[in-house]
Structures are given as C-alpha cells and as structure tokens.
Design a protein around this motif. Structure first.
Motif, mmCIF file in Angstrom:
data_model
loop_
_atom_site.group_PDB
_atom_site.id
_atom_site.type_symbol
_atom_site.label_atom_id
_atom_site.label_comp_id
_atom_site.label_asym_id
_atom_site.label_seq_id
_atom_site.Cartn_x
_atom_site.Cartn_y
_atom_site.Cartn_z
ATOM 1 N N UNK A 111 0.852 -1.182 0.000
ATOM 2 C CA UNK A 111 0.000 0.000 0.000
ATOM 3 C C UNK A 111 0.884 1.226 0.000
ATOM 4 N N UNK A 112 0.352 2.408 -0.275
ATOM 5 C CA UNK A 112 1.181 3.623 -0.343
ATOM 6 C C UNK A 112 1.667 4.069 1.033
ATOM 7 N N UNK A 113 2.970 4.262 1.140
ATOM 8 C CA UNK A 113 3.612 4.713 2.380
ATOM 9 C C UNK A 113 4.287 6.054 2.115
ATOM 10 N N UNK A 114 4.196 6.965 3.080
ATOM 11 C CA UNK A 114 4.757 8.306 2.925
ATOM 12 C C UNK A 114 5.850 8.518 3.967
ATOM 13 N N UNK A 115 6.977 9.065 3.539
ATOM 14 C CA UNK A 115 8.092 9.368 4.432
ATOM 15 C C UNK A 115 7.751 10.605 5.262
ATOM 16 N N UNK A 116 7.591 10.429 6.558
ATOM 17 C CA UNK A 116 7.215 11.538 7.429
ATOM 18 C C UNK A 116 8.261 12.629 7.490
ATOM 19 N N UNK A 117 9.525 12.254 7.276
ATOM 20 C CA UNK A 117 10.588 13.266 7.341
ATOM 21 C C UNK A 117 10.496 14.253 6.187
ATOM 22 N N UNK A 118 9.869 13.828 5.089
ATOM 23 C CA UNK A 118 9.766 14.694 3.911
ATOM 24 C C UNK A 118 8.372 15.273 3.718
ATOM 25 N N UNK A 119 7.429 14.872 4.561
ATOM 26 C CA UNK A 119 6.044 15.311 4.369
ATOM 27 C C UNK A 119 5.428 15.572 5.737
ATOM 28 N N UNK A 120 5.430 16.825 6.158
ATOM 29 C CA UNK A 120 4.902 17.172 7.475
ATOM 30 C C UNK A 120 3.400 16.948 7.556
ATOM 31 N N UNK A 121 2.688 17.142 6.446
ATOM 32 C CA UNK A 121 1.248 16.921 6.458
ATOM 33 C C UNK A 121 0.936 15.451 6.730
ATOM 34 N N UNK A 135 4.862 -1.331 9.727
ATOM 35 C CA UNK A 135 6.032 -2.121 9.350
ATOM 36 C C UNK A 135 7.238 -1.289 8.925
ATOM 37 N N UNK A 136 7.154 0.052 9.024
ATOM 38 C CA UNK A 136 8.287 0.874 8.595
ATOM 39 C C UNK A 136 8.469 2.049 9.550
ATOM 40 N N UNK A 137 9.686 2.258 10.057
ATOM 41 C CA UNK A 137 9.925 3.376 10.966
ATOM 42 C C UNK A 137 9.878 4.720 10.243
#
Length: 501
Positions: free
Chosen positions: A223-233, A243-245
């Motif tokens: 499924x689609x996962x978003x990198x929190x470090x690059x996307x504050x929203x 399953x991913x830090x």
C-alpha cells in the motif's frame, strides 16, 4: 503459513477512520445513486473533500437516515495535484486504471462490444475522477442528492449519475442476490494458514479487504507509504505505518473499489432458456446461475458448521454447503456462475486433512485432480456492494418482451489487492475456459462469448449426467454487456483529508 508475520495487526480498531461501506451495504437505505465526478476547479474540489462528512463504521452505531461515501481514481488524484510519488505507491492496476491498457482489457474480457471505447463512461475524457455514493431512506434521496450536488459547487462537474432500483433483493434476471458474502475477521481472531484452512471457511482476514492489516498470507498487502521526514502533512494527518519506521500509511483503513456497469439482456436470457428447455426453462436457468431462484443452493446442505457462515436460519439454508460432495458437477454444474465466482474450496482439494491425503494432493496423485486445478477460495474473495438498476420483469414478461428499458447491476466490490482478487476471479474463474477441467466454456451468465485466439468457441455450457454423456447447450448468446467501469480507492477518513491536499 510459513513465513507469516503474525505481529502484523489483524484487528481493526480505528472504526472512526474506516468508511462504512466496508462494514455494510446499507440494505435498509433502499434508495441510492452513484455520482461520477470530474475535477472542474482544483482549489474548490480540495476544499469540498477536506470538509465533507463521510459516514464511518463508528457512525453505524446509530441509525443513519443518509450515508455518503467517497472514492478517488488515480486520474482524480492527478487532477487534484496529489504528489506523484504518493500515487506511484498505489497498486499498478489502480494507477493504470481499468481501461488503462489493451492487455488488461483482454484479461478482463473487455473486448468486442465490451471494449472500453464502447463504454458510456470510464474511458478517455469520460474517465471519472471521483465517485460519490449516496444512500438514503425511502423518499429521502432526491433532497439529499440536491444538497450534496449543491455543496460540491464549482469543485466538480457531474459526469453522470448512476441510478439504482429497489428490486427487493433480486437482480434483473430474477434471482435472489447478495446471499453469499465473506465474513470479515474484524477482531483478528484466526491465524491464516492454519490446518483449519485445509477446508473451506467463510471467515476471512480483515487485510483481504482493509489495507494495513493482516491478510490471508499473514502479511500486509502492499500500500502507499509516505516518508514523514519529507512530508509534514503526512505526519500530522496519517497513522504510522506498522512495518516501517518514520513512515506514515496513506493506505491504512482504505481499500480498492471496483465499479462496473453491467447491462443485462433479461428478455434474451429467458428466451434462450425457453428455447433450450421449452417444457420448463427454470431448472436450466438455475443450473446456469448455480442457485435456485430463491437463492438456495443446488447441492445439499452439510450438517457441520462452516466457520464464518451466520447463525441465522436464512444464512445457513443458503450458505452451509461446499461442492466437495459434488465433484463431477451432477447437482451444480462445474461451470455455473456462482460455482466459478466462489468454488468454496480449501487449501487442499476436498479439504483432505489426513497426512496421506495431503501428500497425495501435493504430489498430484489425488483421485480428483480437477479439484486441484482451482486455487483456494480464501485468497480470492470479494466483498460485493452493488446495486441493481432498471425495472424487474417477471419471467412471463421477459419471455414476451422484445425491447425494454436498460436494466442491470452496478457491480461494486471491495478488495485490498485488485490483481489477486477481482482480476483473478474475472480472468481465471469467470472468463477462463479451463476452469475446473472444462474446455470451451466461459461463464455461461457473464461470458463475452468471444472465441479464443485459436478460434475455439467459448459459448457452450455443459451439465454432467450420472453415467451418461453431459447435456450441452451450444451457441449461447451474450447476456451481459459492460457499459462502464473504473478502479477507485476508498480511503480512510484521515487519508481522504490528506489526499485532498
């Protein structure tokens, strides 16, 4: 199952984040329509998606007079300006779209009159960006629709509105519909891949229908996962990925929605049945469908309980059965529509649980080798939420009718993996001409009748007879024509706000 990660969440607890369609088909809300929209103004469209109230599973704790659900296509996400990296995280089938390439159309059987270029919607500039599903109590839909369309304002143009009819639980050919659905394991009570799965079961892991939870392989579906470090929203709106830090899950609590408008030739169906069986066309029609008109099965019920079949009498008399006692299709033909759509088999042919039986199946020495050719049902289940349209004709009316207004089903199903679930069932089981060891037969009800690349026909239907030659009906005409279709994503409530930008 070997390699399964049972630490993956199996129970769905974020009920306020799951759109209610995953839990209910809203049966008491007998009025419904499906609005297909295209983005007219990006800013206004985003604003409407950010504020609209979608009914969640938690809302179903109280009686609902009206229900609104929202889904988006990949084309719609692009029109809204969604980050391409986010879109690329969705499944390849969703990103390409149902009519996205000729190879997919061939696999789905969308050729000839069913080809996308002949559709009323779902193709080229007629591809929708959003789907808004409205449901209401009797007499309340007109006002509700007017309010919703008014609130959309300048954000969207209405491409078309798919109207529905209340046929009192029947589909246009006259058969009781919606009598068999998978039961979802919302609480994560069963461990997929155990010895119990050698036999057919109707209790299916939540992750087969809701992204972010354990599926029938004991894992998370991609499924689609978003990198929190690059996307504050994303960090502010989305749940953390299990399953991913440092990642956030824009797929969690969502699902893929398949919508196909299937127009049914009701007069043609009953005229064909009557021509082939003049004395009484109903038994032949029931053999083609695989159930009786009242929804009861053609095979005997079994005394032992099937996990996931409801306790109420109606569910038991319609679903407490498998085909293990009818391996040759003497009671229910192997090629019948509902037997193809759900073969009701386990991980081993005929649910052989003994060590010797399992070994024989594994090595291909089982007596019933045809049963081994059909993949286990639990990996390919669909949650159906469709609605009928048009007017329901009696059999007598259908036989006498030459022309009548269009009628059919807005087929709608939910699944977490379009390829493994919807496309597999459509291609391998319904359109497939070798299902269960058959030859030259596609689905007798929904098949497109197109010949194979070798020129071999696909328009026969066989009914095995005990100790004799099978009865065959040849040159079946087309009974169902595709009028439109699309792949949508039904997001969780938080993901909808995120995708709205």
């Amino acid at each position: 199952m070997a390699g399964a990660d049972l630490t993956v969440p199996g129970d769905v607890t974020e009920r306020d984040d799951v759109q209610a369609l995953l839990r209910s088909g809203f049966g008491p809300l007998t009025e419904a329509c499906f609005l297909l929209l295209r983005v007219a103004d990006v800013v206004a469209a985003r604003a409407w998606l950010a504020r609209v109230h979608v009914t969640s599973m938690a809302d179903l704790d109280t009686k609902q007079e009206t229900v609104l659900q929202v889904a988006l296509t990949a084309a719609g996400m692009r029109a809204l300006g969604t980050d391409p990296k986010v879109i690329d995280g969705f499944s390849a089938e969703f990103v390409a779209g149902m009519a996205g390439d000729a190879a997919r159309s061939r696999r789905l059987g969308d050729v000839g009159p069913d080809a996308p270029e002949h559709w009323d919607w779902g193709w080229a500039e007629r591809e929708p960006h959003a789907l808004v599903m409205l449901y209401a109590q009797p007499g309340a839909l007109a006002v509700f629709r007017e309010e919703v369309v008014g609130s959309i304002g300048a954000g969207f143009d209405v491409l078309t509105s798919l109207e529905t009819s209340d046929m009192k639980g029947h589909e246009p050919f006259g058969f009781l519909d919606g009598v068999s659905q998978p039961s979802i394991d919302w609480n994560g009570e069963r461990a997929p891949g155990s010895a119990a799965d050698l036999d057919y079961g109707n209790l299916i892991a939540a992750g087969e229908f809701v992204l972010g939870y354990r599926n029938e392989y004991g894992r998370l579906t991609e499924r689609p996962i978003v990198d929190g470090a690059q996307d504050e929203r994303a960090a502010a709106l989305l749940p953390r990925a299990a399953d991913r830090p440092n990642a956030y899950d824009s797929g969690r609590n969502g699902t893929y929605l398949v919508l196909r408008q299937l127009e049914q030739d009701v007069p043609g169906f009953w005229r064909t049945m009557s021509a082939a069986a003049p004395a009484n066309p109903i038994p032949l029609a029931e053999a083609v469908v695989g159930r009786r008109l009242d929804g009861s099965p053609l095979v005997p019920l079994q005394p032992q309980r099937i996990p996931g079949v409801g306790e109420d009498a109606g569910d038991r008399v319609r679903n407490q059965f498998t085909y293990t006692r009818d391996p040759q299709g003497l009671a229910c033909p192997i090629g019948a529509h509902v037997r193809r759509a759900n073969p009701r088999n386990g991980d081993m042919a005929e649910g052989r649980t003994g060590l010797v039986g399992q070994l024989l199946c594994t090595l291909g020495f089982a007596a019933d080798t045809d049963a081994d050719r059909i993949a286990p049902s639990r990996f390919h289940r669909l949650l159906r939420r469709g609605r009928e349209y048009g007017r329901l004709l009696s059999i007598r009316e259908a036989q006498a009718s030459v022309e009548h207004p269009p009628a059919g089903i807005h087929f709608l199903c939910l699944n977490a993996n379009i390829s493994r679930q919807f496309e597999f069932v459509q291609n391998a089981w319904l359109q497939g001409t070798t299902f269960g060891g058959l030859t030259g037969e596609a689905d007798p009800l929904t098949g497109n009748r197109a010949p194979l690349m070798t020129g071999a026909a696909t328009d026969e239907f066989s009914m095995p007879q005990g100790g004799g030659v099978a009865k065959r009906v040849a040159a079946l005409p087309r009974f169902v024509t595709v009028r439109g279709g699309g792949y949508f994503f039904l997001p969780g409530v938080r993901a909808l706000r995120y995708l709205a930008g």
